[in-house]
Design an enzyme around this catalytic site. Structure first.
Site, PDB file in Angstrom:
ATOM      1  N   HIS A 166       0.826  -1.218   0.000  1.00  0.00           N
ATOM      2  CA  HIS A 166       0.000   0.000   0.000  1.00  0.00           C
ATOM      3  C   HIS A 166       0.860   1.269   0.000  1.00  0.00           C
ATOM      4  O   HIS A 166       0.422   2.314   0.470  1.00  0.00           O
ATOM      5  CB  HIS A 166      -0.959   0.022   1.200  1.00  0.00           C
ATOM      6  CG  HIS A 166      -1.756  -1.227   1.370  1.00  0.00           C
ATOM      7  ND1 HIS A 166      -2.906  -1.484   0.661  1.00  0.00           N
ATOM      8  CD2 HIS A 166      -1.550  -2.323   2.164  1.00  0.00           C
ATOM      9  CE1 HIS A 166      -3.391  -2.665   1.013  1.00  0.00           C
ATOM     10  NE2 HIS A 166      -2.585  -3.192   1.914  1.00  0.00           N
ATOM     11  N   SER A 210      13.362  20.316 -17.762  1.00  0.00           N
ATOM     12  CA  SER A 210      12.158  21.126 -17.910  1.00  0.00           C
ATOM     13  C   SER A 210      12.480  22.356 -18.738  1.00  0.00           C
ATOM     14  O   SER A 210      13.580  22.916 -18.645  1.00  0.00           O
ATOM     15  CB  SER A 210      11.645  21.547 -16.531  1.00  0.00           C
ATOM     16  OG  SER A 210      10.723  22.609 -16.632  1.00  0.00           O
ATOM     17  N   LYS A 242      15.069  20.593 -12.769  1.00  0.00           N
ATOM     18  CA  LYS A 242      14.321  19.351 -12.948  1.00  0.00           C
ATOM     19  C   LYS A 242      15.117  18.277 -13.689  1.00  0.00           C
ATOM     20  O   LYS A 242      15.873  18.541 -14.611  1.00  0.00           O
ATOM     21  CB  LYS A 242      13.031  19.609 -13.742  1.00  0.00           C
ATOM     22  CG  LYS A 242      11.983  20.403 -12.994  1.00  0.00           C
ATOM     23  CD  LYS A 242      11.410  19.626 -11.815  1.00  0.00           C
ATOM     24  CE  LYS A 242      10.605  18.416 -12.244  1.00  0.00           C
ATOM     25  NZ  LYS A 242       9.439  18.747 -13.066  1.00  0.00           N
ATOM     26  N   GLU A 273       8.059   7.109 -17.562  1.00  0.00           N
ATOM     27  CA  GLU A 273       6.696   7.593 -17.769  1.00  0.00           C
ATOM     28  C   GLU A 273       6.154   7.170 -19.127  1.00  0.00           C
ATOM     29  O   GLU A 273       4.979   6.791 -19.251  1.00  0.00           O
ATOM     30  CB  GLU A 273       6.678   9.110 -17.632  1.00  0.00           C
ATOM     31  CG  GLU A 273       6.926   9.577 -16.207  1.00  0.00           C
ATOM     32  CD  GLU A 273       7.045  11.088 -16.095  1.00  0.00           C
ATOM     33  OE1 GLU A 273       7.076  11.587 -14.965  1.00  0.00           O
ATOM     34  OE2 GLU A 273       7.119  11.774 -17.148  1.00  0.00           O
TER      35      GLU A 273
END
Length: 472
Positions: A160, A281, A287, A294
């Site tokens: 979890h 970024s 970043k 992804e």
């Protein structure tokens, strides 16, 4: 005067198709990639026609020479389909007729686009499945290499997304190898069912010509010809089953990608991605984005969609061939290309990531992750697990109230919670002791993980041999 377009049908029609129908029917823009497989089948079919006495020795020689020349022209780009070609079969027949004249038309005897395309697609997939397995082997190898490099590094094991029990980070990495190994097993098993040759089934009923489907199947590397000509031209189980395997691979890549996204986050800081497998970024200079992970996660939806699309197309089709089956190819082609695109990127990401071992080991015991080990120690001492669970639960609450961890407790504080919590329970209140105790089969102890590594190395070698064809 313009030359009439090549068509594989039309004798009973007084005119050509409307522009709307032609545009709807055309598939050469995507099925052209079947050209090498169609030519392979054409060579096998020419030899069968020769053995049946339907081509002379001289005609066979000219036919095979023209097919070889056409293949070379396709490879070099000298021969390409045109807007007038309906599909790959039409384009290649045009190329053959340009080279042989009327002799090229003899190759049409005893076969149909129905059995041709079913054969071509099987050949394409059987070839590309081995390429996919090769890329899966690279990912397996990258994960195993990272597991070996971080063999004894402890990490927080989670359920979890909450700290649950300490595990070896190598154990977690290998937990991603096992599903990939099952994916490869599925593809190898799929290949057994895909190794059936439809060529010789004709449009649906076979042929009255004295052809030899067994010889064709053998030449094309299939195990056997199709047992039922109607099933041969209408079956797309092999395509749907491949798409299921591809979708399952996509799901496994997505789950691995999700873990990478978490591990690379500021909150986790378990890994540092190599610059070659991350992006920045356009507005935030600091970043470092896990785009590979992804994109792997995102591609899973695409792969699942192809499976659902084909199953929906197939569900209501009567026997035998229906033009709906033209919809079987684009999803298959895209699934193959998607996997061959994503897998090398994921392998590179895994192979080059740097593991923050200090961070992992510092956080491994956090969140009272040793509570289960303490409860199980009490069980080994004869305390019923229900009672042991209650005791350790009370201890956790006591620690939270007093802002302490297990390692901060005195003997007196332990005894306050329960007489079962004697000073020697501290033997399991350390990560290394907890890991070493998890030595049942499949557990996370160093001993079991080393055994697991050895077994997986052998399995990956077997996978690589199958992918290269050297297992025959």
């Amino acid at each position: 005067m313009s030359k009439a377009p090549t068509r594989l049908w039309g004798g009973r029609f007084e005119g050509g198709p409307s522009e709307a129908l032609a545009r709807l029917s055309v598939s050469v823009q995507f099925d052209w990639r079947l050209a090498p497989y169609d030519l392979m089948g054409s060579r096998a079919h020419a030899r069968v026609l020769h053995r049946a006495g339907l081509l002379t020795d001289e005609e066979l020689t000219r036919m095979l020479g023209a097919l070889d020349d056409l293949e070379q022209a396709c490879r070099s780009g000298e021969f390409r389909p045109t807007v007038a070609d309906e599909d790959v079969h039409t384009a290649l027949e045009r190329g053959l007729l340009e080279r042989l004249g009327s002799l090229g038309g003899k190759l049409r005897a005893g076969r149909s686009r129905n059995d041709q395309v079913a054969t071509d697609l099987r050949l394409y997939l059987r070839d590309h499945v081995r390429q996919i397995v090769s890329r899966l082997v690279e990912l397996e190898t990258a994960l195993i290499a990272q597991a070996e490099h971080n063999l004894d590094v402890a990490a927080p094991g989670m359920t979890h997304l909450q700290h649950a029990q300490p595990v070896l980070f190598s154990h977690q990495l290998l937990a991603h190898v096992h599903p990939l190994a099952r994916d490869i097993d599925r593809l190898r098993d799929w290949d057994k069912r895909a190794a059936i040759c439809p060529l010789g089934a004709g449009a649906l009923a076979g042929s009255s010509l004295p052809l030899d489907p067994k010889a064709v199947a053998e030449e094309l590397g299939f195990d056997a010809p199709a047992a039922n000509s109607m099933d041969a031209v209408s079956d797309r189980d092999f395509a749907a089953e491949f798409l299921f395997a591809a979708a399952m691979i996509g799901v496994h890549l997505s789950r691995l990608g999700e873990e990478i996204v978490l591990w690379a986050s500021q909150e986790f800081r378990w890994i540092e991605m190599d610059d070659a497998y991350a992006t920045g970024s356009s507005i935030m200079p600091q970043k470092k984005n896990p785009d590979v992970a992804e994109l792997a996660r995102g591609k899973a939806g695409r792969l699942i969609g192809h499976l659902v699309g084909l199953l929906t197309t197939l569900k209501g089709l009567p026997l035998t061939y229906n033009r709906d089956l033209q919809e079987d190819k684009e999803g298959v082609f895209d699934a193959v290309e998607t996997l061959l695109l994503v897998l090398p990127a994921m392998s590179g990401l895994i192979a080059t990531m740097r593991v923050n071992t200090e961070r992992l080991e510092d956080t491994a015991p956090e969140g009272f992750a040793l509570a289960t080990d303490l409860a199980e120690l009490l069980v080994r001492r004869g305390v019923p697990f229900r009672e042991a669970h209650e005791v350790v639960g009370h201890l956790v609450v006591w620690c939270q109230v007093h802002d302490k961890d297990f390692g901060d407790l005195t003997d007196e504080e332990l005894a306050k919670v329960s007489p079962h919590l004697t000073p020697d329970v501290r033997e399991v209140l350390n990560v290394q002791g907890a890991l070493a105790s998890r030595k049942a089969h499949g557990g996370t102890s160093p001993e079991r993980v080393r055994e697991q590594l050895a077994e997986l190395r052998a399995l990956v070698n077997e996978h690589a041999a199958w992918a290269s064809g050297s297992d025959f």
